[in-house]
Write a protein that holds these residues in place. Structure first.
Motif, PDB file in Angstrom:
ATOM      1  N   PRO A   1      85.370  67.341  23.203  1.00 32.57           N
ATOM      2  CA  PRO A   1      86.263  67.771  24.291  1.00 32.57           C
ATOM      3  C   PRO A   1      85.518  68.653  25.287  1.00 32.57           C
ATOM      4  O   PRO A   1      84.730  69.525  24.893  1.00 32.57           O
ATOM      5  N   SER A   2      85.740  68.436  26.550  1.00 31.98           N
ATOM      6  CA  SER A   2      85.100  69.248  27.593  1.00 31.98           C
ATOM      7  C   SER A   2      85.841  70.552  27.816  1.00 31.98           C
ATOM      8  O   SER A   2      85.302  71.480  28.433  1.00 31.98           O
ATOM      9  N   LEU A   3      87.089  70.662  27.330  1.00 32.85           N
ATOM     10  CA  LEU A   3      87.889  71.881  27.450  1.00 32.85           C
ATOM     11  C   LEU A   3      88.264  72.359  26.048  1.00 32.85           C
ATOM     12  O   LEU A   3      88.513  71.557  25.142  1.00 32.85           O
ATOM     13  N   ARG A   4      88.354  73.667  25.873  1.00 34.26           N
ATOM     14  CA  ARG A   4      88.785  74.200  24.573  1.00 34.26           C
ATOM     15  C   ARG A   4      90.259  73.903  24.375  1.00 34.26           C
ATOM     16  O   ARG A   4      91.029  73.783  25.329  1.00 34.26           O
ATOM     17  N   TRP A   5      90.614  73.760  23.143  1.00 35.68           N
ATOM     18  CA  TRP A   5      91.982  73.405  22.811  1.00 35.68           C
ATOM     19  C   TRP A   5      92.934  74.557  23.113  1.00 35.68           C
ATOM     20  O   TRP A   5      92.649  75.721  22.794  1.00 35.68           O
ATOM     21  N   SER A   6      94.052  74.227  23.717  1.00 30.99           N
ATOM     22  CA  SER A   6      95.089  75.218  23.957  1.00 30.99           C
ATOM     23  C   SER A   6      95.941  75.371  22.703  1.00 30.99           C
ATOM     24  O   SER A   6      95.943  74.506  21.827  1.00 30.99           O
ATOM     25  N   PRO A   7      96.696  76.462  22.601  1.00 35.20           N
ATOM     26  CA  PRO A   7      97.567  76.608  21.433  1.00 35.20           C
ATOM     27  C   PRO A   7      98.487  75.412  21.239  1.00 35.20           C
ATOM     28  O   PRO A   7      98.766  75.016  20.122  1.00 35.20           O
ATOM     29  N   ARG A   8      98.955  74.854  22.346  1.00 32.06           N
ATOM     30  CA  ARG A   8      99.802  73.668  22.246  1.00 32.06           C
ATOM     31  C   ARG A   8      99.305  72.633  23.248  1.00 32.06           C
ATOM     32  O   ARG A   8      99.132  72.912  24.435  1.00 32.06           O
TER      33      ARG A   8
ATOM     34  N   HIS B   1      92.387  56.205  13.247  1.00 34.68           N
ATOM     35  CA  HIS B   1      91.147  55.852  12.556  1.00 34.68           C
ATOM     36  C   HIS B   1      89.921  56.545  13.162  1.00 34.68           C
ATOM     37  O   HIS B   1      88.800  56.079  13.004  1.00 34.68           O
ATOM     38  N   THR B   2      90.167  57.659  13.829  1.00 36.89           N
ATOM     39  CA  THR B   2      89.069  58.411  14.436  1.00 36.89           C
ATOM     40  C   THR B   2      88.489  59.390  13.427  1.00 36.89           C
ATOM     41  O   THR B   2      89.236  60.098  12.722  1.00 36.89           O
ATOM     42  N   ASP B   3      87.176  59.457  13.353  1.00 34.74           N
ATOM     43  CA  ASP B   3      86.479  60.409  12.465  1.00 34.74           C
ATOM     44  C   ASP B   3      86.417  61.762  13.170  1.00 34.74           C
ATOM     45  O   ASP B   3      85.732  61.925  14.173  1.00 34.74           O
ATOM     46  N   ASN B   4      87.184  62.735  12.645  1.00 32.09           N
ATOM     47  CA  ASN B   4      87.337  64.050  13.261  1.00 32.09           C
ATOM     48  C   ASN B   4      86.556  65.080  12.455  1.00 32.09           C
ATOM     49  O   ASN B   4      86.811  65.265  11.255  1.00 32.09           O
ATOM     50  N   LYS B   5      85.644  65.768  13.100  1.00 35.21           N
ATOM     51  CA  LYS B   5      84.877  66.838  12.464  1.00 35.21           C
ATOM     52  C   LYS B   5      85.190  68.141  13.175  1.00 35.21           C
ATOM     53  O   LYS B   5      84.739  68.389  14.293  1.00 35.21           O
ATOM     54  N   ALA B   6      86.035  68.936  12.496  1.00 30.33           N
ATOM     55  CA  ALA B   6      86.373  70.297  12.947  1.00 30.33           C
ATOM     56  C   ALA B   6      86.995  70.322  14.331  1.00 30.33           C
ATOM     57  O   ALA B   6      86.866  71.318  15.056  1.00 30.33           O
ATOM     58  N   ASP B   7      87.642  69.251  14.709  1.00 28.59           N
ATOM     59  CA  ASP B   7      88.283  69.148  16.026  1.00 28.59           C
ATOM     60  C   ASP B   7      87.299  69.337  17.174  1.00 28.59           C
ATOM     61  O   ASP B   7      87.685  69.705  18.289  1.00 28.59           O
ATOM     62  N   GLU B   8      86.015  69.074  16.878  1.00 25.51           N
ATOM     63  CA  GLU B   8      84.984  69.232  17.893  1.00 25.51           C
ATOM     64  C   GLU B   8      84.217  67.934  18.140  1.00 25.51           C
ATOM     65  O   GLU B   8      83.789  67.669  19.263  1.00 25.51           O
ATOM     66  N   LEU B   9      84.052  67.109  17.127  1.00 29.38           N
ATOM     67  CA  LEU B   9      83.366  65.825  17.266  1.00 29.38           C
ATOM     68  C   LEU B   9      84.308  64.718  16.803  1.00 29.38           C
ATOM     69  O   LEU B   9      84.824  64.768  15.674  1.00 29.38           O
ATOM     70  N   PHE B  10      84.494  63.754  17.678  1.00 26.27           N
ATOM     71  CA  PHE B  10      85.410  62.647  17.394  1.00 26.27           C
ATOM     72  C   PHE B  10      84.628  61.342  17.559  1.00 26.27           C
ATOM     73  O   PHE B  10      84.102  61.052  18.643  1.00 26.27           O
TER      74      PHE B  10
ATOM     75  N   GLU C   1      83.848  55.709  28.031  1.00 22.76           N
ATOM     76  CA  GLU C   1      83.767  57.036  28.631  1.00 22.76           C
ATOM     77  C   GLU C   1      84.626  58.012  27.840  1.00 22.76           C
ATOM     78  O   GLU C   1      85.761  57.703  27.443  1.00 22.76           O
ATOM     79  N   CYS C   2      84.093  59.215  27.620  1.00 22.10           N
ATOM     80  CA  CYS C   2      84.836  60.293  26.987  1.00 22.10           C
ATOM     81  C   CYS C   2      85.554  61.106  28.059  1.00 22.10           C
ATOM     82  O   CYS C   2      84.922  61.598  29.002  1.00 22.10           O
ATOM     83  N   ARG C   3      86.853  61.236  27.927  1.00 21.16           N
ATOM     84  CA  ARG C   3      87.652  62.041  28.856  1.00 21.16           C
ATOM     85  C   ARG C   3      88.077  63.335  28.151  1.00 21.16           C
ATOM     86  O   ARG C   3      87.739  63.575  26.993  1.00 21.16           O
ATOM     87  N   ASP C   4      88.873  64.163  28.861  1.00 23.44           N
ATOM     88  CA  ASP C   4      89.246  65.481  28.329  1.00 23.44           C
ATOM     89  C   ASP C   4      89.920  65.392  26.969  1.00 23.44           C
ATOM     90  O   ASP C   4      89.577  66.127  26.035  1.00 23.44           O
ATOM     91  N   ARG C   5      90.884  64.508  26.841  1.00 26.98           N
ATOM     92  CA  ARG C   5      91.648  64.449  25.603  1.00 26.98           C
ATOM     93  C   ARG C   5      91.777  63.026  25.062  1.00 26.98           C
ATOM     94  O   ARG C   5      92.566  62.788  24.151  1.00 26.98           O
ATOM     95  N   HIS C   6      91.013  62.113  25.583  1.00 26.57           N
ATOM     96  CA  HIS C   6      91.055  60.754  25.065  1.00 26.57           C
ATOM     97  C   HIS C   6      89.736  60.036  25.334  1.00 26.57           C
ATOM     98  O   HIS C   6      88.943  60.453  26.186  1.00 26.57           O
ATOM     99  N   PHE C   7      89.547  58.967  24.613  1.00 26.06           N
ATOM    100  CA  PHE C   7      88.391  58.093  24.771  1.00 26.06           C
ATOM    101  C   PHE C   7      88.864  56.812  25.459  1.00 26.06           C
ATOM    102  O   PHE C   7      89.915  56.263  25.117  1.00 26.06           O
ATOM    103  N   MET C   8      88.086  56.334  26.447  1.00 21.41           N
ATOM    104  CA  MET C   8      88.504  55.193  27.250  1.00 21.41           C
ATOM    105  C   MET C   8      87.467  54.076  27.178  1.00 21.41           C
ATOM    106  O   MET C   8      86.270  54.324  27.273  1.00 21.41           O
ATOM    107  N   ILE C   9      87.950  52.855  26.974  1.00 24.91           N
ATOM    108  CA  ILE C   9      87.114  51.656  27.038  1.00 24.91           C
ATOM    109  C   ILE C   9      87.668  50.770  28.145  1.00 24.91           C
ATOM    110  O   ILE C   9      88.867  50.445  28.144  1.00 24.91           O
TER     111      ILE C   9
END
Length: 771
Positions: A128-135, A94-103, A31-39
């Protein structure tokens, strides 16, 4: 930091010879969560030693405990949820990150099925289901992580003196790649390049749009502070890079509450400073369990309390909230503790925009709480069975054995039923009859009570460790002691009695009159007695010793038999069972203790054709029948009246009277002897002299026993019958009774004869005539 344990892999990939399986097995959930992936992997599927590998283009990397903390993975077992859970940060190694939008995540799951190693390839792409905050700050159970936008070069809250101190070594150095300089307790530490920092356990990553810093807890460069009494672990790093005459400096700060939780009045409480990352406007808090947040209204319905006191956020959760994990523990007694995998999101806002988003994953544990099971005596005395309920048994505790008064029992011996309760507990109901041999019985004659006692020793085990503990209970039932009670039945040939034995019946003895009921007495009087461990059966044939008779008519009579229950020590009568039954009559005679003779006589062979039994009389022709029909007559009179003749012998006295018919309708004559015109049917009552209190008394007739009665038919009335006399010890049997009657009086010596009618008439002038 929290409670839990991590599953590591110690075998090298080259050693682990496996078969490859790309299909996602049914026991795996991703399952994909807001800021992490869960198995999540079912424990039944994962077995005892599941292992994970992170996979990218360069190879597969075993996720050990240390590697997980450095690379953004957390791995833990959640028994309540029934699975092993892996959480991977979107910025994990080891996550493949594309423009901080696809992981894109790729893992190998290594399990052992039927003794053979099997590898399952797992992969998932998340957005991500939410846009990234500045921090963005993540406080995981085993690491801290902060990411900021790359365009953020500095932050206003950093002390300017510190910036100036950091700027000097950066500016004075030759053009260099990025370096990191940590601050601790207000001092700047020596800068190090990113590869050296990686060797120290720090991962600093520059993505397309963000700068990421991640570290395990407890690093040498971290430091602890207290904010409003709440412990906080903090890592302050500054990224430095000089390019020509420009110096790039990025301030990265990650701070996490290290509050371990408190337990108070049924709540687990956790605290965090509101001002970890100061904001201009406000801070909002969302809370949940197991990585899932819930709406505030839902949290309130479930008893959660979130408030802000003195710039400190206080979160209180019921210790047994849904989603928590409960575990039993044996330490002499049965204890329990609860584990909550807390998930909190704290957002700080500046001018309606979220400036900082902090997520906290932590494990809160209650102290050991005593969890006593209980027993409840649900016995109903009328059921004569112990019913004992063992309750509040946790779901991970099982009943292993039950000892009752030192005897091991099971469901085949006594009834043991499991009862499931709605609060995730269960219980057991034990039933033991009062008369079971294992039940202890204590008698109190003074209080007339009987105490039943059951001492129960329950053996219970906590699973899966199979740790054993014991629960001991003692239950009692008090009943009043009552004398034995017979149940009487009417039979065609007599009266029957039944008594179900009780353990304390030995306190009493049973008698018929003054005679104890024994097998010898039963044989003497012709009773049928049966006595075993369960019950006593007594069958009393009609006309045997002990009967009383009443309401004698031509149609029938009532026979009464009484059984007495006496105190064994004093012989005082405690209770009695009296049974009265109706019986039909044909011909009978009764000689009562008060001197009354009652007889039903069959006159069918003694009268001429056309005669009527109602026209018969005794010797005194004034004494006629009380009742008569076409063939029989009923006479009832005092033995010493109506012209009775008294015959005295050595040990007995016999009262005799005779039935005569009117001279107009004489009895049949014997064709051989014509001198029998005056012959009548004789009625006799014989009493032992030893039992008579008065003889020839006109005031009262008293006898200790009833008399022996006879109805003597003249031989020429019997028309060839071999028996000419009806003789009975108490009352004659009806013609329906076939059991022979044994006579006590077998010999009658010669007697003197007295005509008492005139004698009684003379005495009647001096006193009342006996009735």
């Amino acid at each position: 930091m929290g409670f839990g344990f991590y599953l590591g892999v110690t075998l090298l990939l080259s050693v682990w010879a496996t078969s490859k399986c790309d299909r996602v097995p049914s026991g795996v959930h991703m399952e994909c969560r807001d800021r992490h992936f869960m198995i999540a992997i079912d424990l039944s599927f994962a077995g005892s030693e599941p292992h994970f590998e992170a996979v990218d283009r360069t190879g597969a990397y075993t996720i050990t405990e240390q590697y997980a903390a450095e690379c953004g993975y957390s791995l833990m077992v959640l028994p309540l949820l029934g699975h092993v859970e892996l959480r991977a940060s979107y910025f994990s190694c080891h996550t493949d990150n594309k423009a901080d939008e696809l992981f894109t995540f790729n893992f190998n799951l290594l399990v052992n099925h039927e003794g053979k190693p099997v590898t399952h390839a797992l992969n998932k792409t998340c957005s991500p289901s939410l846009r990234w905050s500045p921090r963005e700050v993540t406080c995981e159970v085993n690491y801290m992580e902060v990411s900021v936008r790359r365009e953020v070069a500095c932050v206003s809250e950093t002390n300017k003196d510190v910036w100036n101190a950091a700027f000097k070594p950066a500016y004075s150095s030759f053009p260099s790649p990025w370096q990191v300089m940590f601050q601790k307790d207000g001092e700047l530490l020596t800068p190090m390049n990113l590869s050296d920092a990686r060797k120290q356990g720090y991962v600093i990553n520059l993505t397309d749009g963000r700068l990421v810093l991640r570290t395990a807890y407890g690093q040498p460069e971290s430091f602890s502070v207290e904010v409003n009494g709440v412990p906080v672990e903090l890592v302050h790093a500054t990224l430095l890079s000089r390019q020509s005459w420009l110096v790039f400096m990025v301030d990265l700060v990650v701070a996490c509450s290290m509050h371990e939780g408190l337990f108070d009045r049924g709540y687990i409480m956790w605290e965090t400073p509101e001002a970890l990352y100061p904001s201009l406007d406000s801070t909002q808090i969302s809370v949940g369990l197991n990585g899932e947040l819930m709406m505030q209204s839902v949290a309130e319905e479930r008893g959660y309390i979130v408030d802000n006191r003195n710039t400190t956020v206080h979160i209180s959760i019921p210790y047994n909230a849904d989603g928590g994990y409960r575990k039993s523990l044996v330490s002499g007694e049965l204890y329990e503790y609860y584990i909550l995998h807390l998930y909190v999101e704290q957002t700080s806002q500046k001018k309606d925009n979220i400036d900082t988003r902090l997520r906290f994953h932590g494990t809160l544990v209650t102290p050991l709480l005593l969890h006593p099971v209980f027993t409840e005596n649900r016995t109903v005395l009328e059921d004569h069975t112990f019913t004992v309920y063992l309750g509040d048994v946790p779901e991970d505790v099982k009943l292993a054995a039950v000892h009752v008064n030192g005897h091991l029992t099971n469901a085949s011996v006594h009834t043991i039923v499991k009862v499931v309760q709605p609060n995730n507990t269960h219980g057991y109901t034990l039933k033991v009859p009062f008369d079971d041999p294992v039940v202890i019985q204590q008698f109190s004659k003074e209080n007339a009570t009987l105490l039943y006692r059951l001492d129960i020793d329950y053996t219970l085990t906590v699973e899966p460790e199979n740790n054993t503990f014991y629960h001991v209970a003692s239950v009692t039932a008090l009943t009043d002691i009552s004398p034995p009670a017979f149940y009487g039945l009417c039979y065609e040939s007599g009266i029957g009695f039944k008594l179900d034995h009780r353990p304390f019946d030995y306190l009493w003895e049973i008698s018929v009159g003054t005679d104890l009921l024994t097998s010898e007495l039963a044989a003497q009087h012709g009773y049928i007695l049966s006595n075993d461990s369960q019950s006593l059966l007594l069958n009393v044939p009609l006309f045997t010793h002990g009967y009383q008779y009443s309401n004698v008519t031509l149609k029938g009579f009532f026979a009464t038999f009484e059984i007495l229950v006496r105190d064994r020590e004093t012989s005082a009568v405690q209770s009695s069972t009296v049974k009265t039954c109706p019986f039909p009559t044909t011909e009978l005679i009764m000689c009562s203790t008060d001197g009354r003779m009652t007889a039903v006589v069959d006159l069918s062979l003694a009268i001429l054709s056309g005669g009527s039994p109602g026209r018969t009389s005794l010797i005194d022709n004034k004494c006629g029948p009380k009742e008569a029909d076409g063939t029989r007559a009923l006479f009832s009179f005092p033995v010493s009246s109506c012209g009775s003749i008294i015959k005295l012998a050595k040990e007995y006295v016999t009262y005799e009277n005779e039935i005569f018919f009117s001279q107009k309708l004489p009895f049949k004559k014997n064709p051989v002897d014509s001198n029998h015109d005056e012959d009548g049917i004789k009625l006799q009552c014989t009493y032992p002299l030893a039992g008579l209190h008065r003889l020839f008394s006109v005031y009262k007739f008293e006898s200790d026993t009833i008399g022996i009665g006879r109805i003597v038919h003249p031989e020429h009335f019997t028309e060839g019958s071999q028996s000419t006399t009806t003789e009975l010890t108490t009352m004659p049997t009806t013609r329906r009774i076939t059991r022979p009657v044994s006579l006590r009086l077998a010999y009658h010596p010669p007697a003197q004869y007295f005509k008492v009618s005139r004698f009684l008439k003379k005495l009647s002038k001096k006193g009342p005539v006996p009735s």
